[in-house]
Scaffold this motif. Sequence first.
Motif, PDB file in Angstrom:
ATOM      1  N   ILE B 289       0.872  -1.186   0.000  1.00 25.05           N
ATOM      2  CA  ILE B 289       0.000   0.000   0.000  1.00 25.05           C
ATOM      3  C   ILE B 289       0.903   1.229   0.000  1.00 25.05           C
ATOM      4  O   ILE B 289       1.806   1.311   0.823  1.00 25.05           O
ATOM      5  N   PRO B 290       0.686   2.195  -0.897  1.00 23.13           N
ATOM      6  CA  PRO B 290       1.528   3.395  -0.868  1.00 23.13           C
ATOM      7  C   PRO B 290       1.411   4.085   0.491  1.00 23.13           C
ATOM      8  O   PRO B 290       0.305   4.414   0.942  1.00 23.13           O
ATOM      9  N   GLY B 291       2.541   4.294   1.155  1.00 25.50           N
ATOM     10  CA  GLY B 291       2.552   4.830   2.512  1.00 25.50           C
ATOM     11  C   GLY B 291       1.886   6.168   2.619  1.00 25.50           C
ATOM     12  O   GLY B 291       1.083   6.420   3.521  1.00 25.50           O
ATOM     13  N   VAL B 292       2.143   7.063   1.643  1.00 26.58           N
ATOM     14  CA  VAL B 292       1.594   8.413   1.726  1.00 26.58           C
ATOM     15  C   VAL B 292       0.065   8.369   1.676  1.00 26.58           C
ATOM     16  O   VAL B 292      -0.611   9.069   2.423  1.00 26.58           O
ATOM     17  N   LEU B 293      -0.473   7.502   0.824  1.00 29.72           N
ATOM     18  CA  LEU B 293      -1.933   7.388   0.726  1.00 29.72           C
ATOM     19  C   LEU B 293      -2.531   6.934   2.057  1.00 29.72           C
ATOM     20  O   LEU B 293      -3.530   7.468   2.533  1.00 29.72           O
ATOM     21  N   LEU B 294      -1.906   5.940   2.657  1.00 33.44           N
ATOM     22  CA  LEU B 294      -2.399   5.413   3.935  1.00 33.44           C
ATOM     23  C   LEU B 294      -2.393   6.502   4.998  1.00 33.44           C
ATOM     24  O   LEU B 294      -3.353   6.682   5.746  1.00 33.44           O
ATOM     25  N   ILE B 295      -1.275   7.256   5.028  1.00 35.57           N
ATOM     26  CA  ILE B 295      -1.160   8.326   6.020  1.00 35.57           C
ATOM     27  C   ILE B 295      -2.224   9.390   5.754  1.00 35.57           C
ATOM     28  O   ILE B 295      -2.917   9.850   6.675  1.00 35.57           O
ATOM     29  N   ALA B 296      -2.382   9.770   4.472  1.00 37.74           N
ATOM     30  CA  ALA B 296      -3.377  10.798   4.131  1.00 37.74           C
ATOM     31  C   ALA B 296      -4.767  10.348   4.564  1.00 37.74           C
ATOM     32  O   ALA B 296      -5.514  11.108   5.200  1.00 37.74           O
ATOM     33  N   ALA B 297      -5.099   9.098   4.272  1.00 38.64           N
ATOM     34  CA  ALA B 297      -6.429   8.595   4.630  1.00 38.64           C
ATOM     35  C   ALA B 297      -6.628   8.639   6.138  1.00 38.64           C
ATOM     36  O   ALA B 297      -7.663   9.103   6.634  1.00 38.64           O
ATOM     37  N   LEU B 331       2.682   6.660  11.084  1.00 39.41           N
ATOM     38  CA  LEU B 331       4.033   6.500  10.528  1.00 39.41           C
ATOM     39  C   LEU B 331       4.656   5.207  11.058  1.00 39.41           C
ATOM     40  O   LEU B 331       5.339   4.486  10.338  1.00 39.41           O
ATOM     41  N   GLY B 332       4.406   4.938  12.341  1.00 38.21           N
ATOM     42  CA  GLY B 332       4.938   3.719  12.950  1.00 38.21           C
ATOM     43  C   GLY B 332       4.377   2.489  12.274  1.00 38.21           C
ATOM     44  O   GLY B 332       5.117   1.545  11.966  1.00 38.21           O
ATOM     45  N   ILE B 333       3.081   2.496  12.025  1.00 35.71           N
ATOM     46  CA  ILE B 333       2.456   1.320  11.419  1.00 35.71           C
ATOM     47  C   ILE B 333       2.983   1.082  10.012  1.00 35.71           C
ATOM     48  O   ILE B 333       3.154  -0.054   9.585  1.00 35.71           O
ATOM     49  N   THR B 334       3.301   2.177   9.284  1.00 38.33           N
ATOM     50  CA  THR B 334       3.797   1.958   7.925  1.00 38.33           C
ATOM     51  C   THR B 334       5.299   1.679   7.892  1.00 38.33           C
ATOM     52  O   THR B 334       5.811   1.276   6.858  1.00 38.33           O
ATOM     53  N   SER B 335       6.006   1.883   9.017  1.00 45.28           N
ATOM     54  CA  SER B 335       7.466   1.758   8.906  1.00 45.28           C
ATOM     55  C   SER B 335       8.058   0.582   9.688  1.00 45.28           C
ATOM     56  O   SER B 335       9.263   0.423   9.710  1.00 45.28           O
ATOM     57  N   TRP B 336       7.220  -0.258  10.313  1.00 43.04           N
ATOM     58  CA  TRP B 336       7.826  -1.339  11.102  1.00 43.04           C
ATOM     59  C   TRP B 336       8.297  -2.500  10.250  1.00 43.04           C
ATOM     60  O   TRP B 336       9.062  -3.341  10.666  1.00 43.04           O
ATOM     61  N   THR B 337       7.846  -2.518   8.984  1.00 40.52           N
ATOM     62  CA  THR B 337       8.073  -3.723   8.186  1.00 40.52           C
ATOM     63  C   THR B 337       9.544  -3.997   7.904  1.00 40.52           C
ATOM     64  O   THR B 337       9.966  -5.139   7.945  1.00 40.52           O
ATOM     65  N   ALA B 392      15.483   9.978   8.984  1.00 40.75           N
ATOM     66  CA  ALA B 392      14.529   9.801   7.883  1.00 40.75           C
ATOM     67  C   ALA B 392      13.139  10.263   8.311  1.00 40.75           C
ATOM     68  O   ALA B 392      12.411  10.885   7.538  1.00 40.75           O
ATOM     69  N   LEU B 393      12.768   9.976   9.583  1.00 37.85           N
ATOM     70  CA  LEU B 393      11.444  10.352  10.066  1.00 37.85           C
ATOM     71  C   LEU B 393      11.313  11.860  10.219  1.00 37.85           C
ATOM     72  O   LEU B 393      10.261  12.433   9.913  1.00 37.85           O
ATOM     73  N   VAL B 394      12.392  12.510  10.699  1.00 34.42           N
ATOM     74  CA  VAL B 394      12.346  13.967  10.830  1.00 34.42           C
ATOM     75  C   VAL B 394      12.098  14.591   9.453  1.00 34.42           C
ATOM     76  O   VAL B 394      11.292  15.505   9.299  1.00 34.42           O
TER      77      VAL B 394
END
Lengths: 545, 470
Positions: B289-297, B331-337, B392-394
Amino acid sequence: MSHKLLEVRNLQTFFGDDDNLTRAVDDVSFGIDRDETLALLGESGSGKSITAHTIMRLLPPAARVAGGEVILDGQNLLKLPERRMRDIRGGRIAMIFQEPQSSLNPVLTAGQQIGETLARHQQLHGSAQRRRTLELLDEVGIPEARSRIDDYPHQFSGGMKQRIMIAMALAGRPDLLIADEPTTALDVTIQARILDLLKSLQRETHMGILFITHDIGVAAQVADHVAVMRHGCIVESNPREAFFARPRHPYTHELFDALPSRERRQREANDTRPDVASAPLLEVRDLKVHFPIRKGVFKRVVGHVRAVDGVSIRIHSGETVAMVGESGSGKTTLGKGILQLLKPTDGAVLFDGDELTRLRGDALRRRRADIQVVFQDPYASMNPRMLVGDIIEEGMLAQRVGGDRHERQARIEQLLQQVGLQAQHKNRYPHEFSGGQRQRICIARALAVDPKLIICDEPTSALDVSVQAQILDLLKDLQARLGLAYLFITHNIAVVEYLAHYVAVMYEGRVVEQGKVDDVLLQPQHEYTRKLLSAVPRPPEREAS
Amino acid sequence: MNLVLLWTDMLVFLLVLAIISFVLVARRREHMRAPWRQVARSRMGMAAAVILVVYVAIGLLDSIHFHPRDHDASADQPRYSADVISVFDWIMDPVRSKVEKTYSAPFATHLYAKETVRLPDGTQDRIYPRLEHGGAHLSDPETQRLTDIATRAGMGLIYALVIWLLAVAVLVGWQSRGLQQPFRRRLADIFKRRTPVPWDVIIYTGAVVIVFISLATQLAPHYHIFGTDKVGADVFYQTLKSIRTGLMIGTLTTLIMLPFALFLGLAAGYFRGWVDDVVQYTYTTLVSIPGVLLIAAAILLLQVYMSNNPEQFSTPENRADLRLLFLCLILGITSWTSLCRLLRGETLKLRDIEYVQAAQAFGVSHMTILTRHILPNVMHIVLITVVLDFSALVLAEAVLSYINIGVDPSMNSWGNMINSARLEMARDPVVWWSLAAAFIFMLGLVLPANLFSDAVRDAFDPRMRKLQNN
């Protein structure tokens, strides 16, 4: 001016600087002629590999040559510019290494890798290169070279890879071949063939060979001249016959005495006599461990690897049963199957009346105290982040034995002393100990839960000969005192002769022959056993001193 | 004082507690101390650490929130204002309260835009009016401004020198007492680089930091160092406030993702079979899933919820804070993988290693094997990933705020500053200082963080260690 092919004079190679100086090679001199093989014999850390790397000028950055000369046909190699040295490497001096797996580039075919050397040193290209490559592959005994020239390294077995390495080394028509433990990673039957190959190649090409080894038996088989290295110095150097008939230096005597053998066993006579009349402690009946091969999206089972395929053995208390076999014969898998670390596919493991393969959960957990294990690699078998005391205590905690905290600590100290270490060693980390000491700790850890049977999976094959002798003595001594039974998994026949009461020979997952140690080793019945025994290199008898 | 505990504050102090307890545990274990000692010996790493400490100090001061006392109320009957400010706001009060009308350039005394003003003689004129606060103490700014700035800067440098000398004296004195060495010898050792820890680098970096702080304390109360923004707020103050937001995103996100990555990665690698299948399918699905889309939603969802239930958020600070926390969460949910994948691979390797098998042969339970044998041996991977992910997160925050799915628009953050600078850059003449301030301070955090994480990786990665030993 000497007429030798290679002359090494007063060579010194040091590591580190003034504060922290290690004299890896300290004043080493020797010479090798054409058609001559010099065996450089020594234990790990004696500086024999560093000597070879100094000759090739392939030292790690931390090392430096502090003095001496390496003269090849009147030319001092240490003084040559790097560009000229590249012509020497591979062209005049070639080298083969211990690990054929990591010495070949996995993404290039055998033909390409040999062709590279041919192009560099013989200026051979195109069809001429291919013809010569095929010749070389034929010479080193690769069957059907024409169909295998375009195969990748992973398509060859370990012995075949080493043959390809030798073909690469020969491609530049070297005058001198440096072989750094070329057969250590190979099985003994394959080792015998590679050694024969090197000898016959030497007869054809008249090259000199510097053969580095830790194995006296191998040295006896290949060498014309033997030099023993210790702490960076050559302590004794003699022609083969003189060396083996009348070793002079005390260290050489030590090396010979450390060799496990039937003679040494008879000499020491501290044998235990197992109680074979009573019921066996462990009985393995027709044990099978098969690994499924899965393929496709739904991981359907399409076949099985029969790692252990119907093995039956009995071990009585106080008895040592040796399981002998080459790599891939399934002996380690058998050990894990008995320990229930791998789930057996079929068959029974009866221990003291309990059928281990049927036990589950707590019942199995309680039984685990009775069977313990000592592994091959003393570096991988202890958690690097735990103290030695905690490592030994772990089993006691898991099995809830050894009483309260103070009693457990006392027991740990006692165990450490029992295996020849000191009580205060419990507060140290594993990396502070040598290989032999680590193996002692592993034995102490196994003993902590009072086992009746210890499965020793090649416990000494990673150790030097002198350290191996100490560990074997310790195991014997513990057996005499505690009445332990051992299932001793090994590929080393000499160790079997020295230690075992009963031996089983494993080949492709099956036991092909078993019986009392003297019966099997002196009058082998099965063809494979005979082949195995004849491949074992042995030093000739010494003259009585 | 009337303390207010925001959600993110709570998590930050939890993190600080966790780090302190980790340090206490690690002090007693040689194998944990050794790599950190190597970090402490890296010159680049220590220089970066000094700068990071300053950032963290500002971030922590900005994380203690309270209701200030109302100035109008009498002393015996304290009344608290409805505003929530932090200790850092309180320290920065002289800067924070000085609000101009609109844009003004750095160190300006006049506004950046012409205004129609009524002159004393009754006529009207379009001029650049004087600022209310910036340079207000000057009677004739044209002639006095440069000399005034120079004197104040000079004073700042002198103060900085004094403070630095005092600090060095205290540091060296304390060390020489601890080591029972004469003061002069310790001093010579430090500056001739004969100490294992590069104290000279620390002292020099400290000097740079002290100079900047001292200059700021001299100049900021009288001038707008980085100018003011559209509504006249001080940009220097804004960019300092953004530090907390950046640090929060960098650390809390990791804190949230760590349990997922650790638990699932270890479980997949150790148990294999169907557990492994489930974990693998989960993360392969998630990364596709594109991360930006997930975050936007997710952020849009939260915005809708907030506008439908305004009664649940007592203050705007509360609202902004919850949005920040939610951003960290998503952000955490999309970056733990990626960490999970690394841990799974390492665990697969470790579970077949002999000490794990020896423990199994003792009948040690799975949980104990996981916590005692596997977890400590994958910690270096966790640590390396965490410090590498931080910067990277900053940077991710800046990008997300730029496309309006980042933190609350009312919250100070570098992303928001850059976002508003988008319009300012189109103005003529250009308003460049918001962007410049955000850029400099973000670089000042991310660059040392990267340098420090390099030092940490060199110390903890076994392969790197092998390289250095050869």
